[in-house]
Write an enzyme that holds these catalytic residues in place. Structure first.
Site, PDB file in Angstrom:
ATOM      1  N   LYS A  27     -11.834  10.692  11.290  1.00 11.12           N
ATOM      2  CA  LYS A  27     -10.613  11.753  11.402  1.00 11.12           C
ATOM      3  C   LYS A  27     -10.180  12.104   9.982  1.00 11.12           C
ATOM      4  CE  LYS A  27      -6.088  11.667  13.838  1.00 11.12           C
ATOM      5  NZ  LYS A  27      -5.496  12.369  12.655  1.00 11.12           N
ATOM      6  N   GLY A  29      -8.234  12.710   6.715  1.00 13.68           N
ATOM      7  CA  GLY A  29      -7.164  11.877   6.036  1.00 13.68           C
ATOM      8  C   GLY A  29      -7.202  10.591   5.904  1.00 13.68           C
ATOM      9  N   VAL A  30      -8.375   9.857   6.359  1.00 13.66           N
ATOM     10  CA  VAL A  30      -8.559   8.498   6.362  1.00 13.66           C
ATOM     11  C   VAL A  30      -9.367   8.158   5.077  1.00 13.66           C
ATOM     12  CG1 VAL A  30      -8.592   8.419   8.924  1.00 13.66           C
ATOM     13  CG2 VAL A  30     -10.923   8.627   7.784  1.00 13.66           C
ATOM     14  N   LYS A  32     -12.578   9.450   4.169  1.00 12.94           N
ATOM     15  CA  LYS A  32     -14.055   9.656   4.147  1.00 12.94           C
ATOM     16  C   LYS A  32     -14.619   9.847   2.702  1.00 12.94           C
ATOM     17  CE  LYS A  32     -14.179  12.868   7.028  1.00 12.94           C
ATOM     18  NZ  LYS A  32     -12.584  13.195   6.780  1.00 12.94           N
ATOM     19  N   THR A  33     -14.220  10.605   1.918  1.00 16.72           N
ATOM     20  CA  THR A  33     -14.669  11.098   0.705  1.00 16.72           C
ATOM     21  C   THR A  33     -14.919   9.918  -0.179  1.00 16.72           C
ATOM     22  OG1 THR A  33     -14.304  13.191   0.943  1.00 16.72           O
ATOM     23  CG2 THR A  33     -14.945  12.617  -1.327  1.00 16.72           C
ATOM     24  N   ASP A  56     -17.922  19.129   4.071  1.00 16.64           N
ATOM     25  CA  ASP A  56     -16.881  19.440   4.548  1.00 16.64           C
ATOM     26  C   ASP A  56     -16.400  20.790   3.740  1.00 16.64           C
ATOM     27  OD1 ASP A  56     -14.043  19.519   4.758  1.00 16.64           O
ATOM     28  OD2 ASP A  56     -13.826  17.281   4.673  1.00 16.64           O
ATOM     29  N   GLU A 245      -4.622   2.708  12.974  1.00 14.74           N
ATOM     30  CA  GLU A 245      -3.462   3.358  13.604  1.00 14.74           C
ATOM     31  C   GLU A 245      -4.073   4.083  14.869  1.00 14.74           C
ATOM     32  OE1 GLU A 245      -1.786   6.452  11.327  1.00 14.74           O
ATOM     33  OE2 GLU A 245      -0.864   5.241   9.914  1.00 14.74           O
ATOM     34  N   ASN A 272      -9.850   1.567   6.558  1.00 19.47           N
ATOM     35  CA  ASN A 272      -9.276   2.027   4.996  1.00 19.47           C
ATOM     36  C   ASN A 272      -7.837   1.915   5.096  1.00 19.47           C
ATOM     37  OD1 ASN A 272      -9.704   2.792   2.248  1.00 19.47           O
ATOM     38  ND2 ASN A 272      -9.882   4.870   2.736  1.00 19.47           N
TER      39      ASN A 272
END
Length: 345
Positions: A27, A29-30, A32-33, A56, A245, A272
């Site tokens: 998803k 904003g978690v 990933k980068t 991305d 979440e 994370n």
């Protein structure tokens, strides 16, 4: 059950020397980068030439490493064998789904025997394919990129992918291209006269019919190889990144189910941005909001441990500062290998 859980680290990925393709996604904003950059940094310690690719559209790996990357592999500062590049691959918009492509291919095959109708159906198929399928240009670019990567002889490639929906469509490209190209090449007699007209659609430029067939055949060979490797757990794995979440956990489960459906291996999850609040001498959490947030995270962590007991679940802390630049990424990446470091920020 705790004794049966797999180690919460990425050591299994580092130790699997046969891996060629590693996708990192989840998803938006978690983190990933940060995770994909950290994974690539760790792989550079145990493998030969490592390539990190951002698919991305936001292209955050340049910001993460504080270094500008382009569509050409560039050596990451501070490393001797880690390269990075950014490609535009944005299969967005509405259009023909895989089920519709299947129907179009079936119709074309059924009309192969008839001369007039067959030609008409072939033309109709190509017109629908050109106008209705979103992302065909990106699919072709993706195929060409894979051919380029193969020619550059990287030992392992890490993909920093876009949010889930985009990534799932991206992973369908090899299967889609293989089916379409195989059918078109099997019906050369019907499609041949039109290949020049539609050559631009496939990103192959002009040229004679024979040249077009040759280019398509070569591309198909690369696509078949890529498709086979993507579905081979010895060559490919997908690392899911999430936070503790509800929405993120829900999307992670959807992603894992879809990856399983597509035959793509996944056995690592990174959770994370976990809170480890400060406590006073009595052990009481000193920040009320931090305590509430930790309680929520603990609930979903328990669900993750129960749902994914056969996964390597890496649990990473929320830090006080951003992770930017090669040295900081390398430092953070150690937390993915040594779980015991993650209770201390």
């Amino acid at each position: 059950m705790a004794d049966d859980q797999l180690e919460g680290s990425i050591k299994n990925i580092l130790e699997q020397k046969s891996l060629k393709w590693v996708f990192v996604g989840g998803k938006g904003g978690v983190g990933k980068t940060t995770c994909s950059c950290s994974l690539a940094a760790q792989l550079s310690k145990v493998r030969g030439r490592v390539l990190l690719i951002s698919t991305d559209p936001a292209h955050n790996i340049s910001d993460a490493f504080c270094q500008k990357f382009t569509k050409t592999p560039t050596l990451v500062e501070g490393f001797t064998n880690l390269f990075a590049m950014e490609i535009d691959s944005n299969p967005s918009g509405e259009g023909v789904e895989m089920a519709n492509i299947e129907e179009m291919l079936q119709n074309a095959a059924q009309n192969e025997g008839g001369s007039g109708n067959g030609f008409a159906m072939g033309k109709d198929f190509l017109q629908q394919f050109a106008g209705g399928l979103p992302g065909i240009d990106e699919a072709m670019s993706f195929g060409e990129m894979i051919k380029l990567i193969d020619s550059l002889d990287f030992d392992v490639v890490v993909f920093d992918t876009a949010p889930t929906g985009h990534t799932l469509r991206l992973l369908q490209f090899p299967t889609l291209l293989e089916k379409v190209f195989t059918k078109i090449l099997s019906l050369q007699g019907m499609f041949g006269p039109m290949l020049n007209q539609f050559g631009g659609m496939f990103g192959m430029g002009g040229g004679s019919m024979n040249e077009m067939i040759e280019k398509m055949t070569t591309t198909l060979e690369s696509v078949k190889k890529m498709n086979g490797q993507f579905k081979d757990p010895n060559c490919t794995t997908f690392v899911c990144v999430c936070i503790a979440e509800f929405l993120s956990l829900y999307e992670t489960e959807r992603l894992i189910q879809e990856l399983t459906k597509q035959g793509i291996d996944t056995h690592n999850i990174i959770v994370n941005q976990l809170l480890f609040p400060d406590t006073d001498e009595s052990g009481k959490i000193t920040c009320r909001k931090c305590g509430s947030r930790q309680a929520i995270q603990s609930k979903y962590l328990s669900e993750i441990d129960e749902l994914y007991e056969d996964f390597h679940v890496v649990k990473l802390p929320l830090l006080e500062s951003e992770v930017r630049g090669g040295p900081e990424i390398l430092k953070f990446s150690e937390r993915m290998v040594h779980p015991e470091k993650n209770t201390n920020q």
